[in-house]
Design a protein around this motif. Sequence first.
Motif, PDB file in Angstrom:
ATOM      1  N   ARG A 263       0.840  -1.204   0.000  1.00 17.29           N
ATOM      2  CA  ARG A 263       0.000   0.000   0.000  1.00 17.29           C
ATOM      3  C   ARG A 263       0.872   1.250   0.000  1.00 17.29           C
ATOM      4  O   ARG A 263       0.584   2.213  -0.692  1.00 17.29           O
TER       5      ARG A 263
ATOM      6  N   CYS B 254       2.368   1.716  -3.475  1.00 17.45           N
ATOM      7  CA  CYS B 254       1.364   2.203  -4.426  1.00 17.45           C
ATOM      8  C   CYS B 254       1.105   3.688  -4.214  1.00 17.45           C
ATOM      9  O   CYS B 254       0.993   4.459  -5.173  1.00 17.45           O
ATOM     10  N   ARG B 255       1.018   4.111  -2.962  1.00 13.71           N
ATOM     11  CA  ARG B 255       0.766   5.534  -2.684  1.00 13.71           C
ATOM     12  C   ARG B 255       1.938   6.390  -3.146  1.00 13.71           C
ATOM     13  O   ARG B 255       1.742   7.458  -3.719  1.00 13.71           O
TER      14      ARG B 255
END
Length: 71
Positions: free
Chosen positions: A56, A59-60
């Motif tokens: 996560r 991805c950010r």
Amino acid sequence: MIGLAALGLWIALVVWGLERNHRRQADLHPSQNGTAGVRDRDAERVRAELRAAADRTDCRSRRRGQREQAL
């Protein structure tokens, strides 16, 4: 003096009862005393959660980098 003797007797009875219970429980389940070679499901779960959190975060940061390049 009687109180001290009663306290000593009470402590002796508690110790005796705990020892007796420990001996009885150890005889019933010998395979459960320190088993080895068992999958550690907690460790597997923590590793999976850490991988997911890292994905996560990656991805950010990729999206943030793409937005900055677009500007």
